[in-house]
Design a protein around this motif. Structure first.
Motif, PDB file in Angstrom:
ATOM      1  N   ALA A  38       0.833  -1.205   0.000  1.00 21.20           N
ATOM      2  CA  ALA A  38       0.000   0.000   0.000  1.00 21.20           C
ATOM      3  C   ALA A  38       0.867   1.254   0.000  1.00 21.20           C
ATOM      4  CB  ALA A  38      -0.936  -0.006   1.205  1.00 21.20           C
ATOM      5  N   PHE A  39       1.888   1.285   0.828  1.00 21.86           N
ATOM      6  CA  PHE A  39       2.735   2.476   0.909  1.00 21.86           C
ATOM      7  C   PHE A  39       3.637   2.607  -0.316  1.00 21.86           C
ATOM      8  CE2 PHE A  39       1.920   1.959   5.609  1.00 21.86           C
ATOM      9  CZ  PHE A  39       1.058   3.039   5.673  1.00 21.86           C
ATOM     10  N   ARG A  40       4.016   1.484  -0.920  1.00 22.70           N
ATOM     11  CA  ARG A  40       4.751   1.570  -2.183  1.00 22.70           C
ATOM     12  C   ARG A  40       3.879   2.185  -3.272  1.00 22.70           C
ATOM     13  NH1 ARG A  40       7.916  -4.325  -2.436  1.00 22.70           N
ATOM     14  NH2 ARG A  40       9.708  -3.712  -1.143  1.00 22.70           N
ATOM     15  N   ALA A  41       2.626   1.785  -3.312  1.00 20.00           N
ATOM     16  CA  ALA A  41       1.710   2.352  -4.303  1.00 20.00           C
ATOM     17  C   ALA A  41       1.494   3.838  -4.052  1.00 20.00           C
ATOM     18  CB  ALA A  41       0.374   1.605  -4.264  1.00 20.00           C
ATOM     19  N   ILE A  42       1.350   4.218  -2.801  1.00 19.70           N
ATOM     20  CA  ILE A  42       1.164   5.635  -2.452  1.00 19.70           C
ATOM     21  C   ILE A  42       2.391   6.445  -2.855  1.00 19.70           C
ATOM     22  CG2 ILE A  42       1.009   7.214  -0.473  1.00 19.70           C
ATOM     23  CD1 ILE A  42      -0.879   5.071   0.799  1.00 19.70           C
ATOM     24  N   ARG A  43       3.574   5.927  -2.562  1.00 22.07           N
ATOM     25  CA  ARG A  43       4.804   6.652  -2.927  1.00 22.07           C
ATOM     26  C   ARG A  43       4.953   6.753  -4.444  1.00 22.07           C
ATOM     27  NH1 ARG A  43      10.428   5.404  -3.774  1.00 22.07           N
ATOM     28  NH2 ARG A  43      11.777   7.112  -3.023  1.00 22.07           N
ATOM     29  N   ALA A  44       4.629   5.676  -5.150  1.00 23.25           N
ATOM     30  CA  ALA A  44       4.760   5.683  -6.604  1.00 23.25           C
ATOM     31  C   ALA A  44       3.822   6.700  -7.253  1.00 23.25           C
ATOM     32  CB  ALA A  44       4.479   4.288  -7.158  1.00 23.25           C
ATOM     33  N   CYS A 146     -15.196   3.495   5.230  1.00 21.38           N
ATOM     34  CA  CYS A 146     -14.814   4.842   4.809  1.00 21.38           C
ATOM     35  C   CYS A 146     -13.333   5.017   4.484  1.00 21.38           C
ATOM     36  CB  CYS A 146     -15.242   5.866   5.858  1.00 21.38           C
ATOM     37  SG  CYS A 146     -14.622   5.581   7.525  1.00 21.38           S
ATOM     38  N   ALA A 147     -12.487   4.044   4.795  1.00 20.92           N
ATOM     39  CA  ALA A 147     -11.065   4.166   4.474  1.00 20.92           C
ATOM     40  C   ALA A 147     -10.836   3.831   3.006  1.00 20.92           C
ATOM     41  CB  ALA A 147     -10.246   3.246   5.364  1.00 20.92           C
ATOM     42  N   ASP A 148      -9.688   4.236   2.486  1.00 22.16           N
ATOM     43  CA  ASP A 148      -9.332   3.938   1.100  1.00 22.16           C
ATOM     44  C   ASP A 148      -8.730   2.538   0.963  1.00 22.16           C
ATOM     45  OD1 ASP A 148      -9.764   6.703  -0.169  1.00 22.16           O
ATOM     46  OD2 ASP A 148      -8.504   7.131   1.567  1.00 22.16           O
ATOM     47  N   ILE A 149      -7.979   2.139   1.975  1.00 26.30           N
ATOM     48  CA  ILE A 149      -7.326   0.829   2.013  1.00 26.30           C
ATOM     49  C   ILE A 149      -7.469   0.315   3.438  1.00 26.30           C
ATOM     50  CG2 ILE A 149      -5.124  -0.399   1.764  1.00 26.30           C
ATOM     51  CD1 ILE A 149      -4.269   2.023  -0.074  1.00 26.30           C
ATOM     52  N   TRP A 169      -8.297  -4.890   1.938  1.00 22.24           N
ATOM     53  CA  TRP A 169      -9.470  -4.493   1.162  1.00 22.24           C
ATOM     54  C   TRP A 169      -9.147  -3.174   0.479  1.00 22.24           C
ATOM     55  CZ3 TRP A 169     -12.857  -0.192   1.973  1.00 22.24           C
ATOM     56  CH2 TRP A 169     -14.006  -0.200   1.153  1.00 22.24           C
ATOM     57  N   VAL A 170      -9.427  -3.127  -0.811  1.00 23.85           N
ATOM     58  CA  VAL A 170      -9.173  -1.927  -1.609  1.00 23.85           C
ATOM     59  C   VAL A 170     -10.523  -1.320  -1.972  1.00 23.85           C
ATOM     60  CG1 VAL A 170      -8.084  -1.017  -3.692  1.00 23.85           C
ATOM     61  CG2 VAL A 170      -7.068  -2.978  -2.517  1.00 23.85           C
ATOM     62  N   ASN A 171     -10.746  -0.103  -1.524  1.00 21.14           N
ATOM     63  CA  ASN A 171     -12.037   0.560  -1.692  1.00 21.14           C
ATOM     64  C   ASN A 171     -12.272   0.918  -3.163  1.00 21.14           C
ATOM     65  OD1 ASN A 171     -14.305   2.203  -1.611  1.00 21.14           O
ATOM     66  ND2 ASN A 171     -13.686   3.261   0.259  1.00 21.14           N
ATOM     67  N   PRO A 172     -13.263   0.303  -3.810  1.00 18.41           N
ATOM     68  CA  PRO A 172     -13.502   0.600  -5.231  1.00 18.41           C
ATOM     69  C   PRO A 172     -14.016   2.011  -5.461  1.00 18.41           C
ATOM     70  CG  PRO A 172     -15.271  -0.764  -4.349  1.00 18.41           C
ATOM     71  CD  PRO A 172     -14.229  -0.673  -3.272  1.00 18.41           C
ATOM     72  N   ASP A 173     -14.500   2.657  -4.396  1.00 22.54           N
ATOM     73  CA  ASP A 173     -15.031   4.014  -4.518  1.00 22.54           C
ATOM     74  C   ASP A 173     -14.058   5.076  -4.013  1.00 22.54           C
ATOM     75  OD1 ASP A 173     -17.529   3.053  -5.504  1.00 22.54           O
ATOM     76  OD2 ASP A 173     -18.110   2.545  -3.451  1.00 22.54           O
ATOM     77  N   VAL A 179      -3.828   5.438  -7.003  1.00 26.49           N
ATOM     78  CA  VAL A 179      -3.225   4.663  -5.919  1.00 26.49           C
ATOM     79  C   VAL A 179      -3.876   3.289  -5.838  1.00 26.49           C
ATOM     80  CG1 VAL A 179      -2.980   4.494  -3.410  1.00 26.49           C
ATOM     81  CG2 VAL A 179      -2.530   6.666  -4.565  1.00 26.49           C
ATOM     82  N   VAL A 180      -5.192   3.258  -5.906  1.00 29.95           N
ATOM     83  CA  VAL A 180      -5.935   2.000  -5.822  1.00 29.95           C
ATOM     84  C   VAL A 180      -5.563   1.073  -6.973  1.00 29.95           C
ATOM     85  CG1 VAL A 180      -8.252   1.029  -6.085  1.00 29.95           C
ATOM     86  CG2 VAL A 180      -7.861   2.871  -4.451  1.00 29.95           C
ATOM     87  N   ALA A 181      -5.498   1.606  -8.176  1.00 24.22           N
ATOM     88  CA  ALA A 181      -5.148   0.787  -9.340  1.00 24.22           C
ATOM     89  C   ALA A 181      -3.736   0.244  -9.217  1.00 24.22           C
ATOM     90  CB  ALA A 181      -5.303   1.609 -10.619  1.00 24.22           C
ATOM     91  N   ASP A 182      -2.810   1.082  -8.757  1.00 26.05           N
ATOM     92  CA  ASP A 182      -1.421   0.654  -8.575  1.00 26.05           C
ATOM     93  C   ASP A 182      -1.346  -0.472  -7.554  1.00 26.05           C
ATOM     94  OD1 ASP A 182       1.292   0.542  -7.456  1.00 26.05           O
ATOM     95  OD2 ASP A 182       1.703   2.353  -8.608  1.00 26.05           O
ATOM     96  N   LEU A 183      -2.058  -0.307  -6.428  1.00 29.38           N
ATOM     97  CA  LEU A 183      -2.035  -1.330  -5.392  1.00 29.38           C
ATOM     98  C   LEU A 183      -2.623  -2.645  -5.898  1.00 29.38           C
ATOM     99  CD1 LEU A 183      -1.586  -2.355  -2.550  1.00 29.38           C
ATOM    100  CD2 LEU A 183      -3.712  -1.221  -1.855  1.00 29.38           C
ATOM    101  N   ARG A 184      -3.733  -2.579  -6.605  1.00 31.83           N
ATOM    102  CA  ARG A 184      -4.325  -3.804  -7.153  1.00 31.83           C
ATOM    103  C   ARG A 184      -3.320  -4.538  -8.046  1.00 31.83           C
ATOM    104  NH1 ARG A 184      -9.956  -4.289  -6.561  1.00 31.83           N
ATOM    105  NH2 ARG A 184     -11.073  -2.329  -6.102  1.00 31.83           N
TER     106      ARG A 184
END
Length: 396
Positions: A38-44, A146-149, A169-173, A179-184
């Motif tokens: 998750a944090f790698r995706a956020i940093r990227a 309500c969280a993003d991840i 869990w990755v929030n589809p909304d 970030v979500v797409a990168d993490l997936r």
């Protein structure tokens, strides 16, 4: 990624428990692996910077921040739920994420919603740490998570007695679609833990029993030696007390997944016993002089907490409470004293400031905290509360 039948069953179970979709759940060998990705995706996607978290936590919840190339920044916690206090949260331009930790399984939906709102208004995603309450998440006013991840743990000393495994869990909304797409994408590409690592999960309990029956110096030497030569997989390694994450992220093997499936089948009964203990603690501590409680533990619907936290007069008394409760036959530990439990080997790596004035509430909690067992049912909780009553009364 072709998920195994076992992974599909776990994802479906978590989706059913949380009112989410199974396709938004992914499994990892350890929850810290999910946090690292998750944090790698956020940093990227958002660049270098800091992640706002708290000192009242385990070092393995901060290691993924450091290992991802980001910097931890510690915020003040709330006396309501021992998580980051939204009223005292000040975000900086370098912040890239905020961690919403449900400490001991305490979920305060109002505080959580406020924290998410503040973070989102600043353009920052929220990573929810549900390690202490698998399958339980903070909810918005509409009842949706309500969280993003959201990170969940099946690991050592958690709600499931499986020792290993985690889920994200990755929030589809989520508004942070990149970030979500990168993490997936990172989660889809994960390899499965191999035969050797899986074999170490089978011997984990055996070796810990051996360590517990040896003199402390011998136990420490043997644990480190076996870990160094790859014959033991510790709950927290020495490298993980220096800011690293053991292993590149992996998915759990089918064997580990089967243990999780069995444990999830018993989770309702486990939560029921924990709620009974929490309800008994509520009654006992409602009017006990010398004991402070957290409002989120005492008010509203009874939650199935992993530990029941109380505050007493000072560190010496808190340590004595832990000791005497264990002596009475109810095992527990001081989570989290020291902060960044079980204690780090280089505070500089963790960017811990010597000046703790901005986290004074957090430090008071750390210094006077006793965490009581919740896996003892109502009768056990009442017995534990009587141990506490005797100690605080004698302390005057």
């Amino acid at each position: 990624m072709d998920r195994s039948i076992e992974e599909e069953r776990i994802a479906a179970c978590l989706a059913e428990r949380t009112g989410t979709r199974s396709e938004d759940w992914y499994l990892t060998f350890r929850a810290r692996h999910a946090m690292l990705l998750a944090f790698r995706a956020i940093r990227a996607q958002m660049g270098e910077g800091s992640v706002v978290t708290q000192l009242l936590t385990c070092c393995t919840a901060v290691d993924p921040i450091i290992a991802a190339g980001l910097e931890p920044r510690y915020a003040e916690v709330s006396r309501c739920a021992a998580s980051i206090c939204p009223e005292k949260l000040s975000l900086a331009t370098a912040d890239r994420a905020v961690v919403l930790q449900h400490t001991y399984g305490l979920i305060d939906d109002v505080d959580s919603r406020n924290l998410v709102r503040i973070a989102h208004d600043a353009g920052i995603p929220v990573v929810e740490d549900c390690a202490h309450g698998v399958g339980r998440m903070a909810r918005g006013a509409d009842g949706a998570p309500c969280a993003d991840i959201s990170i969940h743990s099946f690991g050592v000393a958690k709600m499931l007695d499986t020792q290993f495994g985690g889920a994200v869990w990755v929030n589809p909304d989520s508004p942070f679609s990149q970030v979500v797409a990168d993490l997936r994408a990172r989660l889809v590409d994960l390899p499965v833990a191999g035969a050797h690592l899986t074999s170490l999960t089978r011997t984990f309990i055996f070796w810990n029993r051996v360590f517990n029956h040896l003199p402390l110096p011998v136990s420490r030497w043997l644990r480190r030696t076996l870990s160094a030569v790859g014959l033991f997989e510790p709950a927290v390694s020495d490298d993980e007390r220096r800011g690293a994450v053991s292993h590149e992220p992996l998915r759990p093997s089918a064997e580990v997944c089967r243990r999780v499936i069995d444990a999830l089948a018993a989770l309702d009964d486990e939560e029921r016993a924990h709620r009974e203990a929490v309800e008994a603690y509520r009654e006992a501590f409602a009017d006990m002089p010398g004991v402070e409680t957290f409002s989120s533990a005492m008010e509203g619907p009874v939650q199935p907490l992993l530990k029941f936290p109380i505050l007493v007069a000072d560190t010496a008394l808190a340590d004595r409470v832990i000791s005497e409760v264990c002596a009475a036959g109810y095992y527990t530990e001081a989570w989290y004293r020291p902060y960044l439990g079980p204690g780090v080997l280089d505070e500089g790596v963790y960017r811990v400031s010597r000046d703790k004035a901005v986290v004074s509430t957090c430090m008071r909690i750390v210094d006077t905290l006793a965490t009581l067992p919740c896996n003892v049912g109502a009768e056990g909780a009442r017995a534990v509360a009587e141990v506490v009553r005797g100690l605080v009364s004698a302390n005057g």
